[in-house]
Design an enzyme around this catalytic site. Sequence first.
Site, PDB file in Angstrom:
ATOM      1  N   ASP A  83       0.865  -1.173   0.000  1.00 13.81           N
ATOM      2  CA  ASP A  83       0.000   0.000   0.000  1.00 13.81           C
ATOM      3  C   ASP A  83       0.912   1.237   0.000  1.00 13.81           C
ATOM      4  OD1 ASP A  83      -2.156   1.721   0.043  1.00 13.81           O
ATOM      5  OD2 ASP A  83      -3.230   0.650   1.632  1.00 13.81           O
TER       6      ASP A  83
HETATM    7  C1  NOJ Z   1      -4.197   3.728   0.205  1.00 15.11           C
HETATM    8  C2  NOJ Z   1      -5.346   2.783   0.336  1.00 15.11           C
HETATM    9  O1  NOJ Z   1      -5.248   2.083   1.559  1.00 15.11           O
HETATM   10  C3  NOJ Z   1      -5.452   1.777  -0.791  1.00 15.11           C
HETATM   11  O2  NOJ Z   1      -6.666   1.087  -0.658  1.00 15.11           O
HETATM   12  C4  NOJ Z   1      -5.340   2.440  -2.116  1.00 15.11           C
HETATM   13  O3  NOJ Z   1      -5.458   1.487  -3.145  1.00 15.11           O
HETATM   14  C5  NOJ Z   1      -4.017   3.165  -2.179  1.00 15.11           C
HETATM   15  N1  NOJ Z   1      -3.968   4.177  -1.138  1.00 15.11           N
HETATM   16  C6  NOJ Z   1      -3.751   3.794  -3.534  1.00 15.11           C
HETATM   17  O4  NOJ Z   1      -4.487   4.930  -3.691  1.00 15.11           O
END
Ligand code: NOJ
Length: 690
Positions: free
Chosen positions: A259
């Site tokens: 993430d």
């Molecule tokens: C953080 C989020 O937790 C995740 O779900 C998302 O895909 C990413 N950012 C990318 O934007």
Amino acid sequence: MERDAFLKDLLSRMTLEEKAGQLNLLTGTMDATGMKDSADLEEKIRTGHCGAVFNVFTPAATRALQEVAMASRLAVPLIFGYDVIHGHRTIFPIPLGLSCSWNLALIQRCAQAAAAEAAADGLHWVYSPMVDISQDPRWGRVAEGSGEDPWLGAEIARAMVHGYQGENLAAPDAVLACVKHFALYGAPQGGRDYHTVDMSRRAMVETYFPPYQAAIEAGARTVMTSFNEIDGIPASGNRWLLTELLREQWGFRGWIVTDYTAVSEMKNHGTAGSDAEAAQQALEAGVDMDMVSECFIAALPSLVKSGVIAEALLDAAVLRVLATKWDLGLFQAPFARCDEARARAVNGCEAHRDLAREAGREAVVLLKNDGLLPLSQSTKVAVLGPLAASGRDMLGCWIAAGVGGISALEGIREVAEVTEDWQAAEVLILVLGEDWEMHGEAASRTSIRLPKEQRKLARELLETGKPIVLVTLSGRPLDLSWEVQKFPAMLHAWALGSEGGRALADVIFGIAAPVGKLTMGFPRNVGQVPMTYREKPGGRPFDATQKYTSKYLDVENDALFPFGYGLTYGTLQHGTVWLDRPRMAAGESLTLFAELENEQEIPITETVQWYLRDLVATVSRPVKELRGYQRVTLQAQERRVISFKIQDADLSFPGRDLQPRIEDGEFEAMVGPNSRDVQVVRFWRVSLEN
Ligand code: NOJ
């Protein structure tokens, strides 16, 4: 073989920096979804220091960056990803809402449509499905998942993966799915986003892992790590999780992305002292791609040169990414998705809008109805409340490149006479709830009641004595204990997407009957959470005649509106439940019958559910667990007997060693319109050998 030979040759020509570049995922600026931007994006692409980009879409914008990549030394094409969570241009209900349809075919069609739109807008990769089980409505991200139940969550995870990826990744309407957030992200302490998770292995295996595993079995090509730690080790540096469990035990063959900045965040967790150490831990744990933190590109080449990391480990990760690029057809046709004409034809097309309306209708849950609903289209209504005229709030959180959205007011105006002066209206439709920024990422709440000023408005309107239909929007279960005592009719409408207002109007005016069933219980108050209908019995289950049993002094133990709950227009009578035989031997199946009757003059649709309880086992089992369901429509005055098969697989549970196990003994099978109002029959499983 052609692919393997091609990739082998390509790999042999790459420098260590170019290899690390393939593992470097950077963000563009068309959307902002994290705390850090990626500087010098084009320069990094030109020099082969970036292998994938997200937050950039449209044929023109992706073409511009792909051209830079194709002009780099080895001309390795980029993959473009994006948070397409519940639609790309056409927005479907938020996932928690859509899950309330219990309609897997519909959910799959929505994922397919989202994939087609994303692909037409230059994308190859969506950061969905989000399959985190959660029992805590304080956590704002429950909006993105499918609720509290692992069995249903697993079914939905499969449907979504199939919907996104289709049969052939190189098809113009297929995208890579990304299962997230691996793992346990739905159980942060206190429901506070990004907070610590601390969980037993049994809870992981029984409750939280099944949807991730189902998505992997369905062929999901990528997995995203979660921000949280697991047993003290951040997911992105957790070798047990990513390599031993995900790859070795579950057989995952795709690639793992972290993430947002999760690699460098291992310094904040206190498990890495430097970016280089974090990069090493992540790669060695099994991570292939670093989202935004740029620890991989900064550290991996020198870690390999100095012999700290084996080059073979780096190569394996690079090959996983390159192989996917091949499978997407990117080496052969890097600009295939940069097609303006296709984008115009597919994005927001009529078929997708129709689908959004259908999905919106099925997501609505009728919580209460004393007979006020459905309204006749000739009723004079006033549509009130701070969310009534908001199209944006009807779309909800995470709307990718979606715009607009039909508000409740707009939708209702199309089918009924809307009175501007509420005093002249016969019925008031009051739209309250959470605006779009009150749920989703970084939107945890310790109160799950309607905002104070909305409750004040509700009280004032109730005093007028007019009949009021309460419509609530939200991304999470709410505490509606006060409202249920006051309002004659209540519809929960989540955030229904692009066609939300129309879908809602369809239900209010009986153009479509409500079919939604909650996939997460609505508590009586926030003090009960986290909670689930799948609770364990404990040694002192509640007994009203005994003081020293498990209870609260101020509210009942169960949910106000339990898992599986949802009314419709008319009530189906649930008659007798019986089994074809009282015993099953190993490998055999039983048939569970349920009698249903529609005594009314309209057709009635109901999702009938069956639950299981293992009464005595070597480990304590939940008081009930969903094992199957059927949506049935009974015509006026129809009586019907439906049946479910009970098979050995339904009885399987993680034994003391956490391996799947089926034990002999006595069981309960329960059937009903929700997880609370069930009828129970008992049966025995007896092995032939015994
Ligand atoms: C953080 C989020 O937790 C995740 O779900 C998302 O895909 C990413 N950012 C990318 O934007």
